[in-house]
Design an enzyme around this catalytic site. Structure first.
Site, PDB file in Angstrom:
ATOM      1  N   PHE A 124     -20.048  -1.225  -0.268  1.00  0.00           N
ATOM      2  CA  PHE A 124     -19.448  -1.620   1.010  1.00  0.00           C
ATOM      3  C   PHE A 124     -18.972  -0.384   1.773  1.00  0.00           C
ATOM      4  CE2 PHE A 124     -19.676  -5.738  -0.705  1.00  0.00           C
ATOM      5  CZ  PHE A 124     -19.354  -6.675   0.271  1.00  0.00           C
ATOM      6  N   LYS A 168     -13.393  -2.037 -14.563  1.00  0.00           N
ATOM      7  CA  LYS A 168     -13.900  -3.186 -13.809  1.00  0.00           C
ATOM      8  C   LYS A 168     -14.474  -4.253 -14.738  1.00  0.00           C
ATOM      9  CE  LYS A 168     -12.745  -1.800  -9.719  1.00  0.00           C
ATOM     10  NZ  LYS A 168     -11.682  -2.513  -8.966  1.00  0.00           N
ATOM     11  N   THR A 192     -16.376   1.216   3.200  1.00  0.00           N
ATOM     12  CA  THR A 192     -14.920   1.244   3.218  1.00  0.00           C
ATOM     13  C   THR A 192     -14.437   2.673   3.457  1.00  0.00           C
ATOM     14  OG1 THR A 192     -14.785   1.612   0.831  1.00  0.00           O
ATOM     15  CG2 THR A 192     -14.820  -0.687   1.597  1.00  0.00           C
ATOM     16  N   ASP A 230       0.854  -1.185   0.000  1.00  0.00           N
ATOM     17  CA  ASP A 230       0.000   0.000   0.000  1.00  0.00           C
ATOM     18  C   ASP A 230       0.890   1.235   0.000  1.00  0.00           C
ATOM     19  OD1 ASP A 230      -2.197   1.909   0.704  1.00  0.00           O
ATOM     20  OD2 ASP A 230      -3.302   0.091   1.197  1.00  0.00           O
ATOM     21  N   SER A 234     -16.240  -5.064  -9.775  1.00  0.00           N
ATOM     22  CA  SER A 234     -17.297  -4.263  -9.153  1.00  0.00           C
ATOM     23  C   SER A 234     -18.577  -4.550  -9.895  1.00  0.00           C
ATOM     24  CB  SER A 234     -16.979  -2.767  -9.248  1.00  0.00           C
ATOM     25  OG  SER A 234     -18.116  -1.972  -8.931  1.00  0.00           O
ATOM     26  N   TYR A 279     -14.569   3.915 -15.037  1.00  0.00           N
ATOM     27  CA  TYR A 279     -14.519   2.930 -13.963  1.00  0.00           C
ATOM     28  C   TYR A 279     -15.169   1.624 -14.400  1.00  0.00           C
ATOM     29  CZ  TYR A 279     -15.060   1.013  -9.218  1.00  0.00           C
ATOM     30  OH  TYR A 279     -15.005   0.217  -8.098  1.00  0.00           O
TER      31      TYR A 279
END
Length: 261
Positions: free
Chosen positions: A201, A172, A203, A37, A155, A168
């Protein structure tokens, strides 16, 4: 079954919501996990919390040399048996939210912005996948000739994206599209390839913009059952099961409470 005892695992985006939950689940199963990360504070704290030989490695997923360093670090700890790609990345320069192909002012998305998003979510995922697979190919085979498993994160936007999500959704959708092909590519090596397509979710991406209560109030009612946002640990539970189940290969599993965008 990919046994993570005396094995290592790699989780890109490992200090984030999905990532940290997955790191913990894989560590519980015996893996020494490389937490890859760019959030040094969260990554180092997580490695310290685990205390099982797992390490944080600062990793730029747009830099092949940085990815190679994370993969090599994992392989140096123990044979790399699992890689889970859950990272995100910064929005295109100047972008403050969803970008329609042509906006209400009649202006198109700059190609550089579209390419940036695809690079963050798709190209980098393939870069991690290919390097992790290369390392796994050197492993001694386990039962059923299994050498490892790679899980990418798609996703539900890859199936039914919303206005402003063209880039996006393309990225995905690319994850979904390449999963079976990669599984077939890697089958002779005994390496499985899977993907998870999460719905909404709770997050860090949401928590950076609103409180948990606000997020649940807005997004929770859109999920048919259970009527709430997903918990990142539910992603991690599925990822850990995929690692353990040899017959899960070449497909994308929706994890969305029957939500459809």
């Amino acid at each position: 079954m990919v046994d993570l005892t005396n094995a290592s695992a790699l989780v890109t985006g490992g200090a984030g919501g999905f990532g940290s939950a997955t790191v913990k689940r894989l560590a519980e199963r015996g893996a020494k996990v490389v937490i890859a990360d760019v959030n040094d504070e969260r990554g180092e704290a997580l490695a310290k919390e685990l205390g099982n030989g797992s390490v944080y490695v600062r990793t730029d997923i747009l830099d092949e040399a940085s990815i190679a360093n994370a993969v090599q670090t994992a392989a140096s700890l123990a044979p790399l048996r699992a890689a889970v790609v859950v990272h995100g990345g910064p929005p295109p320069p100047g972008a403050t939210g969803p970008q329609r192909t042509v906006n209400k002012e009649g202006k198109r998305i700059p190609l550089a912005n579209f390419a940036h998003t695809v690079n963050i979510y798709l190209n980098s995922a393939f870069a991690v996948t290919s390097q992790a697979a290369e390392a796994m190919a050197q492993n001694e085979p386990m039962a059923s000739n299994q050498r490892g498993v790679i899980i990418n994160t798609a996703s539900i936007a890859g199936y039914e994206g919303q206005p402003g999500q063209a880039a996006y959704s393309a990225a995905k959708g690319g994850i979904i599209g390449m999963t079976l092909t990669i599984a077939r590519d890697l089958a002779p090596l005994g390496i499985r390839a899977m993907a998870i397509a999460p719905g909404t979710f709770l997050t860090y991406a949401y928590r950076s913009r609103m409180t948990d209560e606000q997020a649940q109030a807005h997004w929770g009612p859109m999920v048919p059952n259970p009527r709430r946002m997903g918990d990142p640990d539910e992603y991690a539970i599925l990822a850990a099961h995929i690692v353990e189940n040899d017959f899960l290969n070449g497909t994308t599993i929706r994890l969305d409470g029957a939500q459809r965008f």
